[in-house]
Design an enzyme around this catalytic site. Structure first.
Site, PDB file in Angstrom:
ATOM      1  N   ASP A 163      37.955  32.288  38.068  1.00  0.00           N
ATOM      2  CA  ASP A 163      37.030  33.210  38.278  1.00  0.00           C
ATOM      3  C   ASP A 163      37.030  33.852  39.639  1.00  0.00           C
ATOM      4  O   ASP A 163      38.085  33.603  40.435  1.00  0.00           O
ATOM      5  CB  ASP A 163      35.776  32.317  37.858  1.00  0.00           C
ATOM      6  N   GLU A 196      38.321  38.241  36.501  1.00  0.00           N
ATOM      7  CA  GLU A 196      37.899  38.853  37.883  1.00  0.00           C
ATOM      8  C   GLU A 196      37.196  40.186  37.375  1.00  0.00           C
ATOM      9  O   GLU A 196      36.702  41.175  38.258  1.00  0.00           O
ATOM     10  CB  GLU A 196      39.366  39.302  38.388  1.00  0.00           C
ATOM     11  N   TRP A 197      36.858  40.145  36.096  1.00  0.00           N
ATOM     12  CA  TRP A 197      35.733  41.045  35.707  1.00  0.00           C
ATOM     13  C   TRP A 197      36.230  42.769  35.703  1.00  0.00           C
ATOM     14  O   TRP A 197      35.718  43.526  35.316  1.00  0.00           O
ATOM     15  CB  TRP A 197      34.449  41.126  36.197  1.00  0.00           C
ATOM     16  N   GLY A 198      37.382  42.834  35.967  1.00  0.00           N
ATOM     17  CA  GLY A 198      37.997  44.075  35.865  1.00  0.00           C
ATOM     18  C   GLY A 198      37.743  44.942  37.162  1.00  0.00           C
ATOM     19  O   GLY A 198      38.138  46.246  37.183  1.00  0.00           O
ATOM     20  N   ASP A 218      30.196  39.697  32.356  1.00  0.00           N
ATOM     21  CA  ASP A 218      30.049  38.748  31.098  1.00  0.00           C
ATOM     22  C   ASP A 218      29.269  39.325  29.967  1.00  0.00           C
ATOM     23  O   ASP A 218      28.299  40.185  30.177  1.00  0.00           O
ATOM     24  CB  ASP A 218      28.991  37.675  31.931  1.00  0.00           C
TER      25      ASP A 218
HETATM   26  C1  GLA Z   1      31.366  33.906  35.522  1.00  0.00           C
HETATM   27  C2  GLA Z   1      32.296  34.202  34.308  1.00  0.00           C
HETATM   28  C3  GLA Z   1      31.696  33.583  33.244  1.00  0.00           C
HETATM   29  C4  GLA Z   1      31.472  32.118  33.601  1.00  0.00           C
HETATM   30  C5  GLA Z   1      30.666  31.783  34.758  1.00  0.00           C
HETATM   31  C6  GLA Z   1      30.605  30.292  35.256  1.00  0.00           C
HETATM   32  O1  GLA Z   1      30.168  34.524  35.209  1.00  0.00           O
HETATM   33  O2  GLA Z   1      32.404  35.416  34.373  1.00  0.00           O
HETATM   34  O3  GLA Z   1      32.400  33.558  32.172  1.00  0.00           O
HETATM   35  O4  GLA Z   1      32.791  31.486  33.623  1.00  0.00           O
HETATM   36  O5  GLA Z   1      31.254  32.597  35.790  1.00  0.00           O
HETATM   37  O6  GLA Z   1      29.645  30.076  36.242  1.00  0.00           O
END
Ligand code: GLA
Length: 409
Positions: A163, A196-198, A218
């Site tokens: 993450d 890393e969400w892009g 997310d």
């Molecule tokens: C981030 C990630 C999620 C999850 C949470 C856990 O938000 O994007 O997929 O793993 O952390 O805290």
């Protein structure tokens, strides 16, 4: 002879610059020609992850029950493989800096849990973070990358989700390459799932670093829209779809884990969610409580014909090829020379949607064998086009196969 020696001793300015440009030590990690892939995830990874349903309330009993159901309830046979514990399994670091598990939640320890998962023919996944803390506030791996990779290998870990919380000004490419190297050095094949969400566009640089990378924030168990840091499925789809050229065997776009069965959407919407993920060759990581799932949820997650679209060995991510208002046609080229075709209705009322052969890259006159993969029914030989009435927020998913295609039909 003297002339030749002089020429060797004094390379031209251009060739000195060239040498600098091609010195692997001056290149970003992703462009280092010595970097090799880990060879894993030749098809999109399949499994289950604790986060979408259990969030931080994760413990040994839940993981064992999930592994039992996965092994005996049909999921393993359908291809689901990895049992992944997301955030909040961590204890403190020991005196030598090694990470430990939270023994109150995991009394037998993670080595024993890994053994339990492996004994059921499944693989073991875990979660960490490139920063000082995970998103749930547990110890992150920053500064402990090689130690953590070694500890995971000792526990028998097969999959790491990594993450991006508490990373400060860290450079994403450097941070992910470092952990990829640490995983390699551990000596155990460990699939690397980048989360890393892009933000730093990993699709541009991570194909030899990670096996999959999140492309968005997310997921949430809703049809569409943006809610603080999370996104409904259609909103995710619109961000993940244009990235199709970057996916391929070993390195996949990850539009996040599945919400199928978590209760926030209708069965029609969950069928659309699962179909769109399969069309996008997304990792299929179930995120529901599989030990208590309803037959309706089971029928979605275990639809082998849809899973086969996702897992097709050609490894091409499907994408939108036609759009008119809320009606869309998606196409995914398949290894047999055919296409998986999705008629997708984003609207609030049923709609007739047509896929034309020419839009799919076929001559109109070509006869193709058509099969509806949600009805599990052969439609027959068709030419020119296929039209279906598609329910609101729904899909019709069709496999088209040329007779005597590359691998027969
Ligand atoms: C981030 C990630 C999620 C999850 C949470 C856990 O938000 O994007 O997929 O793993 O952390 O805290």
């Amino acid at each position: 002879m003297v002339l030749t020696l002089a020429a060797l001793a004094m390379p031209s300015a251009a060739s000195a610059q060239e040498m600098l440009d091609t010195d692997p030590n001056t290149l970003p990690a992703s462009q280092d020609p010595r970097r090799t892939t880990n060879g894993l995830a030749q098809t999109p990874p399949m499994g289950w992850n604790s986060w979408n349903k259990f969030a931080c309330k994760v413990d040994e009993a839940t993981i064992r029950a999930t592994a039992d159901t996965m092994a005996t309830g049909g999921m393993k046979d359908a291809g689901y493989q990895y049992v992944v514990i997301d955030d909040c399994w961590h204890g403190a670091r020991d005196a030598n800096g090694f990470i430990t598990e939270d023994r109150a939640r995991f009394p037998s320890g993670l080595k024993a849990l890994g053994d339990y998962i492996h004994a059921r023919g499944l693989k073991f996944g875990i979660y960490s973070d490139a920063g000082s803390r995970t998103c749930g506030g547990r110890p992150g791996s920053q500064g402990h990358e090689y130690q953590d990779a070694l500890q995971y290998a000792r526990w028998g870990v097969d999959y790491l989700k990594y993450d991006w919380c508490s990373t400060g000004t860290r450079n994403a490419e450097e941070a992910y390459a470092l952990m990829a190297d640490a995983l390699k050095a551990s000596g155990r094949p460990i699939l690397f799932s980048m989360c890393e969400w892009g933000n730093a566009k990993p699709w541009l640089w991570a194909s030899k670093i990670g096996n999959m990378w999140r492309t968005t924030g997310d997921i949430t168990d809703k049809w569409s829209g943006k809610y603080n840091y999370s996104l409904g499925i259609v909103t995710i789809v619109d961000r993940n779809e244009p990235l199709w050229p970057y996916a391929g065997p070993g390195h996949w776009n990850d539009p996040d884990m599945l919400e199928v069965g978590n209760g926030g959407m209708t069965a029609t919407e969950y069928r659309s969610h699962f179909s769109l993920w399969a069309m996008m060759a997304a990792p299929l990581i179930a995120g529901n409580d599989i030990a208590t799932m309803t037959p309706e949820t089971r029928d979605i997650l275990l639809n082998r014909e849809v899973i086969a679209v996702d897992q097709d060995p050609l490894g091409v991510q499907g994408h939108r090829v036609a759009k008119s208002g809320d009606s869309e046609v998606w196409s995914k080229p398949m290894a047999d020379g055919g296409r998986a075709v999705l008629l997708f209705n984003r609207g609030e009322a049923p709609a007739a949607i047509t896929a034309d052969w020419t839009t799919l890259g076929y001559p109109a006159a070509l006869a193709l064998a058509a099969r509806d993969v949600w009805d599990h029914r052969d439609i027959g030989m068709l030419s020119a086009r296929v039209t279906r009435i598609v329910p609101a927020h729904g899909v019709v998913m069709i496999r088209l196969r040329p007779k005597g295609g590359a691998k027969g039909s």
